[in-house]
Design an enzyme around this catalytic site. Structure first.
Site, mmCIF file in Angstrom:
data_model
loop_
_atom_site.group_PDB
_atom_site.id
_atom_site.type_symbol
_atom_site.label_atom_id
_atom_site.label_comp_id
_atom_site.label_asym_id
_atom_site.label_seq_id
_atom_site.Cartn_x
_atom_site.Cartn_y
_atom_site.Cartn_z
ATOM 1 N N GLU A 23 -8.162 29.042 61.967
ATOM 2 C CA GLU A 23 -8.530 27.593 62.949
ATOM 3 C C GLU A 23 -8.280 26.429 63.637
ATOM 4 O O GLU A 23 -7.993 25.631 63.031
ATOM 5 C CB GLU A 23 -9.922 27.517 62.527
ATOM 6 C CG GLU A 23 -10.978 27.422 63.810
ATOM 7 C CD GLU A 23 -13.046 27.391 63.597
ATOM 8 O OE1 GLU A 23 -13.501 27.388 64.170
ATOM 9 O OE2 GLU A 23 -13.278 27.269 62.095
ATOM 10 N N LYS A 45 -14.237 30.345 71.562
ATOM 11 C CA LYS A 45 -15.263 31.265 70.222
ATOM 12 C C LYS A 45 -15.919 31.157 71.246
ATOM 13 O O LYS A 45 -17.056 30.281 72.053
ATOM 14 C CB LYS A 45 -15.566 29.981 68.886
ATOM 15 C CG LYS A 45 -16.508 30.584 67.662
ATOM 16 C CD LYS A 45 -15.847 28.950 67.085
ATOM 17 C CE LYS A 45 -16.652 29.222 65.424
ATOM 18 N NZ LYS A 45 -16.645 29.090 64.635
ATOM 19 N N CYS A 69 -14.189 32.574 62.728
ATOM 20 C CA CYS A 69 -14.820 32.278 61.466
ATOM 21 C C CYS A 69 -16.414 32.308 61.305
ATOM 22 O O CYS A 69 -16.495 33.538 61.001
ATOM 23 C CB CYS A 69 -14.826 30.284 62.010
ATOM 24 S SG CYS A 69 -15.118 29.193 60.130
ATOM 25 N N PRO A 86 -13.208 4.590 35.586
ATOM 26 C CA PRO A 86 -13.872 3.898 34.372
ATOM 27 C C PRO A 86 -14.348 4.930 32.936
ATOM 28 O O PRO A 86 -14.878 5.922 33.875
ATOM 29 C CB PRO A 86 -15.013 3.006 35.150
ATOM 30 C CG PRO A 86 -15.065 3.134 36.970
ATOM 31 C CD PRO A 86 -14.048 4.337 37.010
ATOM 32 N N LEU A 87 -14.010 5.109 32.558
ATOM 33 C CA LEU A 87 -14.473 5.994 31.751
ATOM 34 C C LEU A 87 -14.594 5.350 30.552
ATOM 35 O O LEU A 87 -14.924 4.590 29.603
ATOM 36 C CB LEU A 87 -12.715 6.766 30.723
ATOM 37 C CG LEU A 87 -12.564 7.499 30.220
ATOM 38 C CD1 LEU A 87 -13.044 8.913 30.823
ATOM 39 C CD2 LEU A 87 -11.412 7.800 29.043
ATOM 40 N N SER A 88 -16.124 6.244 30.606
ATOM 41 C CA SER A 88 -17.254 5.650 29.558
ATOM 42 C C SER A 88 -17.295 6.628 28.682
ATOM 43 O O SER A 88 -18.345 6.008 27.347
ATOM 44 C CB SER A 88 -18.347 5.662 30.737
ATOM 45 O OG SER A 88 -18.902 6.765 30.511
ATOM 46 N N GLY A 89 -16.403 7.508 27.965
ATOM 47 C CA GLY A 89 -16.350 8.534 26.599
ATOM 48 C C GLY A 89 -17.927 9.525 27.294
ATOM 49 O O GLY A 89 -17.949 10.119 26.089
ATOM 50 N N GLY A 90 -18.304 9.589 28.489
ATOM 51 C CA GLY A 90 -19.145 10.432 27.810
ATOM 52 C C GLY A 90 -19.009 11.149 28.907
ATOM 53 O O GLY A 90 -18.296 12.073 29.456
ATOM 54 N N ASP A 119 -19.715 12.445 32.996
ATOM 55 C CA ASP A 119 -19.283 12.283 33.761
ATOM 56 C C ASP A 119 -18.247 12.145 33.874
ATOM 57 O O ASP A 119 -17.298 12.486 34.700
ATOM 58 C CB ASP A 119 -19.953 11.764 34.729
ATOM 59 C CG ASP A 119 -21.768 12.410 34.779
ATOM 60 O OD1 ASP A 119 -21.829 13.455 34.588
ATOM 61 O OD2 ASP A 119 -22.777 11.573 34.833
ATOM 62 N N SER A 120 -17.562 11.230 33.281
ATOM 63 C CA SER A 120 -16.309 10.076 33.611
ATOM 64 C C SER A 120 -15.191 11.436 32.988
ATOM 65 O O SER A 120 -13.941 11.309 33.216
ATOM 66 C CB SER A 120 -16.641 9.031 32.984
ATOM 67 O OG SER A 120 -16.501 9.164 32.119
#
Length: 681
Positions: free
Chosen positions: A52, A121, A185, A370-374, A376-377
C-alpha cells in the site's frame, strides 16, 4: 510443444513482495519498486502486487496534505511508465492520487507503459495506530467508473502515449483467461469485505496491497482472514506488505502471502533486513473453478449478484511463456505449512529489525544504553545483540544495503559484491569469500562492540549483584561498556538545593536573609517524609538520563569516531500502565524498543535469547527480582539487598499483566475491571 501448451494453459505465475520503503524517499522507493518488478519478470510472473502507498511510503502523515507529495508520486509513476519495466507484466502499484481535488489512497494497475485502472480505497483504517481518514477520503460510488484526467507529468512521461484520461473507481480486470481485482489492506478486515462481491462477479485472483504493522501474534489473524476468504469463495489471494520502519514508531513486518482455495502456498519472511523480497506462486485456474463449481450456494448467489464494472484486458495473458528458459517447472505450487513465530521470537526479532532500520535511516553511529543489570535494560541489550546477529547473517548472504550500512557504522571494509545469474534466470548476489571483509570475518559480538555502548550508572544504593550482572552481560554480547558512580552528581545537585533552602527573602526589603533552619531531604528510613524519600529517588533516576545523553554525544569522540549515538530507553508497557516510573529518567530516550511489551513477555524473551544466542547471564537476570535500587542499603542488610518493584507497587507483574489485558485488549474501564476481578481475586 503442443503437449506443453495443453498442460500449462490454465496455469498463471503470480508474484507478490515485501518492500522496505521509506516515507518520502521517492528515489529509493522507485528503485525498490522497479527491482521487485524486474525480479518478478525474471521469475516468469505476469502479475505483480506491491504494498500500500509504496511510491510515497505509507507513513507520510500530514505530508499527504501537501501538493508536492502528489507531484513527486506522479514523477515516480511516470519514470516507471517511461521505462520498460511494465512491459509484459501487469503491475498493481500503490500510491496516493488527487481526483477532482480529493485525496484518495489508490492502486494503479499498469501494463505495457500504460495505466489500465486507478482503484481507490473503499474502507479506511481509522482505529488503533491508524488515522487514514485524516489523510484520505473513502470512495463511495462502487457501481460506476469515472474518468480521471492525468497530470501533465503522466501524459508526457512516454512522449505521447495516447493517454489523457483513465478509468477511476472499483472495477474488475478481465484478461485473456481470468478475471482479477484488488482489495486494499483494511478492506480485508471489514465485516463486508469487497472480495465477497468480487468473487461472485467471477474474480479468480485477488490482490491486496497492505501497510500492516507488527503486533504480537497479529500474523495469525492475517493468515486466517486470507484462508477464510479463499475457503469460502475460492480463488487465489495475493497479499503484499511493507517491511521496515518507514518514519514512525511502527514496524511493518512484511510476510507477504499467497493463499489458494483456503490453503497457504507461498510465504515471504516476516523479520528480515532485505529491502526487496519477491515470492511467486503458480496457480491452476481450473482448480479454482472446480472448487467453486462444487458449492451450490456459490453458484446460486453468483448468478444473481450485483454487477461490478469491468476493464477489458483480454488481449493480455497471465499464462507463462512456454518457450521461456526461466520456466523450469510449470506445475501448480503445492500448499505449505505457514511459518508462525513464537511470541518470544516476535519480541526479539521485530524490535531488532526496527532498531536496525531506525539506526541506518537516522544516520547515527550507534546506540547508548544505560545498562542497570535489571530485566528491562538487559532485554533491550539482548534485542540489540539479536539485531547484530541478523545484520551479520544478511551481510554474509550478500545483502548490499546491509553491507553498506555496516561499513558506514563501523568503518570496516566491505566485501566486493558482484551479480550473477542463476539457472532460473534470477539475479543473485555473490562474493569472493576469500576476500577478508564485513560479512565473512566479523562476528555479531564485534559488530555489537561498534554499535552498542552501555553504561552502568551506580550510586551508593546500588548492589554488587546488579553491577556484576551488567558487567557480565556487556562482556557476553560484546558491547563497549563503562561502569561509573554518579554519587558526586547527586550530591552536587542536593548541595545546590540545600543552599537554596538556607536563604530566604525578606518581605519588607526583598534582601536575602541567611536562615538557621537548613532543609536537607532524607529517606524515610532515616526519618524523612514520603515526599523527601520520593524526591531523593527521582533525582538519581533523572541524573542518569542527563548522563546518558552526555555519553551519547561524547563517547564516539572518546573512541576517535564521528557521529552521535541514539539513546535507548527501557521502560516496559506495564510500568506506563501502572504509573510506576519517573518522568524524564533514563527511560526518557530517543527510542524505546520495549515500550509496547509487558514484563512477562520480556522475561520470556530473555529466556529465549539465553538459549538461542547462548547468553546464560540472561537467564540469571530474568530470574532475579526486578529492582529500582534507589533507596539506601541499611545496616544489617546484605550487599545483594534490593528494593523490589513489586513491593513498591503492591502487586506482582503477573497481576499487572492482567490489568493490561483488561484495559487494552478487552477495553474495560475501572468499573468493568472491578466487576471482573472481584470474582477472580
Amino acid at each position: 510443444m503442443s503437449a506443453l501448451l495443453e498442460i500449462s494453459e490454465s496455469n498463471c505465475i503470480l508474484a507478490t513482495c515485501n518492500l522496505n520503503q521509506w516515507a518520502l524517499d521517492f528515489d529509493g522507493n522507485l528503485a525498490r519498486i522497479s527491482r521487485s518488478i524486474e525480479e518478478a519478470k525474471n521469475r516468469g510472473a505476469k502479475f505483480r502486487v506491491g504494498p500500500e502507498l509504496e511510491i510515497s511510503g505509507y507513513s507520510c502523515e500530514d505530508h499527504f496534505h501537501e501538493v508536492d507529495t502528489y507531484i513527486h508520486c506522479d514523477q515516480s509513476l511516470a519514470a516507471i511508465l517511461a521505462s520498460d519495466v511494465t512491459c509484459g507484466i501487469l503491475c498493481d502499484i500503490g500510491m496516493p492520487v488527487l481526483h477532482n481535488n480529493v485525496r484518495y489512497n489508490c492502486r494503479i494497475f499498469c501494463l505495457n507503459k500504460k495505466i489500465i485502472l486507478i482503484r481507490p480505497k473503499v474502507y479506511m483504517a481509522d482505529d488503533g495506530n491508524y488515522r487514514e481518514r485524516r489523510y484520505f477520503t473513502s470512495w463511495k460510488d462502487q457501481g460506476m467508473l469515472e474518468n480521471h484526467t492525468l497530470s501533465d507529468i503522466l501524459r508526457d512521461c512516454n512522449g505521447f502515449n495516447g493517454q489523457t484520461i483513465v478509468p477511476f473507481g472499483v472495477a474488475t480486470i478481465a484478461t485473456m483467461e481470468t478475471i482479477l481485482a484488488a482489495e486494499i489492506c483494511e478492506e480485508l478486515w471489514t465485516p463486508e469485505s469487497p472480495h465477497i462481491s468480487l468473487a461472485l462477479n467471477g474474480v479468480e485472483i485477488f490482490s491486496n496491497g497492505s501497510g500492516s504493522h507488527h503486533e504480537l501474534r497479529k500474523l495469525n489473524s492475517r493468515l486466517l482472514l486470507m484462508k477464510n476468504a479463499t475457503s469460502k469463495c475460492g480463488g487465489a489471494y495475493l497479499y503484499s506488505n511493507h517491511r521496515g520502519c518507514d518514519g514512525t514508531r511502527m514496524y511493518f513486518d512484511g510476510c507477504s502471502l499467497v493463499c489458494v482455495n483456503g490453503e497457504l502456498v507461498a510465504q515471504a519472511s516476516q523479520f528480515s533486513l532485505q529491502d526487496v523480497e519477491v515470492i511467486i506462486a503458480i496457480v491452476d485456474l481450473n482448480e479454482i473453478r472446480s472448487y467453486r463449481m462444487s458449492s451450490a450456494s456459490f453458484q446460486e448467489q453468483s448468478s444473481n449478484c450485483k454487477k461490478i464494472p469491468q476493464i477489458d484486458l483480454r488481449h493480455f495473458s497471465l499464462r507463462p511463456d512456454p518457450v521461456s528458459s526461466s520456466i523450469r517447472d510449470i506445475s501448480p505450487t503445492k500448499p505449505i505449512v505457514g511459518r508462525i513465530h513464537t511470541p518470544e521470537e516476535e519480541c526479539a526479532m521485530g524490535p531488532a529489525c526496527w532498531l536496525w532500520d531506525y539506526l541506518r535511516r537516522s544516520g547515527a553511529s550507534g546506540f547508548l544504553l544505560p545498562l542497570s543489570g535489571g530485566a528491562d535494560s538487559s532485554s533491550v541489550a539482548a534485542i540489540v545483540r539479536v539485531m547484530c546477529g541478523m545484520a551479520v547473517e544478511a551481510a554474509e548472504k550478500g545483502e548490499t544495503g546491509v553491507l553498506a550500512d555496516i561499513h558506514r557504522i563501523t568503518g570496516y571494509p566491505v566485501v566486493p559484491i558482484a551479480a550473477s545469474v542463476t539457472a532460473s534466470g534470477a539475479k543473485e548476489l555473490v562474493s569472493d569469500s576469500s576476500n577478508k571483509g564485513i560479512g565473512f570475518n566479523i562476528t555479531p559480538e564485534e559488530l555489537c562492540s561498534s554499535v552498542l555502548h552501555t553504561v552502568y550508572m551506580g550510586t551508593g544504593n546500588s548492589s554488587q549483584a546488579t553491577r556484576s550482572r551488567s558487567q557480565r552481560l556487556a562482556q557476553a554480547i560484546g558491547s563497549y561498556h563503562h561502569a561509573i558512580n554518579i554519587d558526586a552528581i547527586v550530591a552536587a545537585v542536593l548541595h545546590v538545593f540545600t543552599s537554596l533552602t538556607s536563604v530566604c527573602t525578606s518581605k519588607s526589603t526583598e534582601a536575602p536573609i541567611q536562615t538557621q533552619d537548613i532543609k536537607s531531604p532524607r529517606y524515610e528510613s532515616q526519618g524523612g517524609t514520603p515526599a523527601e524519600d520520593l524526591a531523593l529517588q527521582n533525582i538519581q533516576a533523572r541524573l542518569r538520563m542527563v548522563m546518558a545523553y552526555l555519553c551519547a554525544q561524547l563517547l564516539p569522540w572518546v573512541r576517535g569516531r564521528k557521529g552521535y549515538l541514539l539513546v535507548l530507553g527501557s521502560a516496559n508497557v506495564d510500568e506506563a500502565l501502572r504509573g510506576y516510573m519517573t518522568k524524564y529518567d533514563c527511560s526518557s530516550a530517543d527510542i524505546n524498543p520495549i515500550g509496547g511489551i509487558c514484563k512477562v513477555d520480556l522475561k520470556r524473551l530473555m529466556l529465549y535469547a539465553a538459549k538461542k544466542i547462548q547468553l546464560p547471564i540472561l537467564e540469571e537476570i530474568a530470574n532475579a527480582p526486578p529492582t529500582a535500587e534507589l533507596r539506601p542499603i541499611e545496616e544489617g542488610e546484605t550487599a545483594d539487598y534490593s528494593q523490589t518493584d513489586e513491593d513498591d507497587m503492591g502487586m506482582s507483574y503477573e497481576e499487572l499483566g492482567i490489568y493490561g489485558s483488561l484495559r487494552k485488549i478487552q477495553r474495560c474501564g475501572p468499573v468493568s475491571m472491578f466487576m471482573k476481578l472481584v470474582r477472580t481475586w
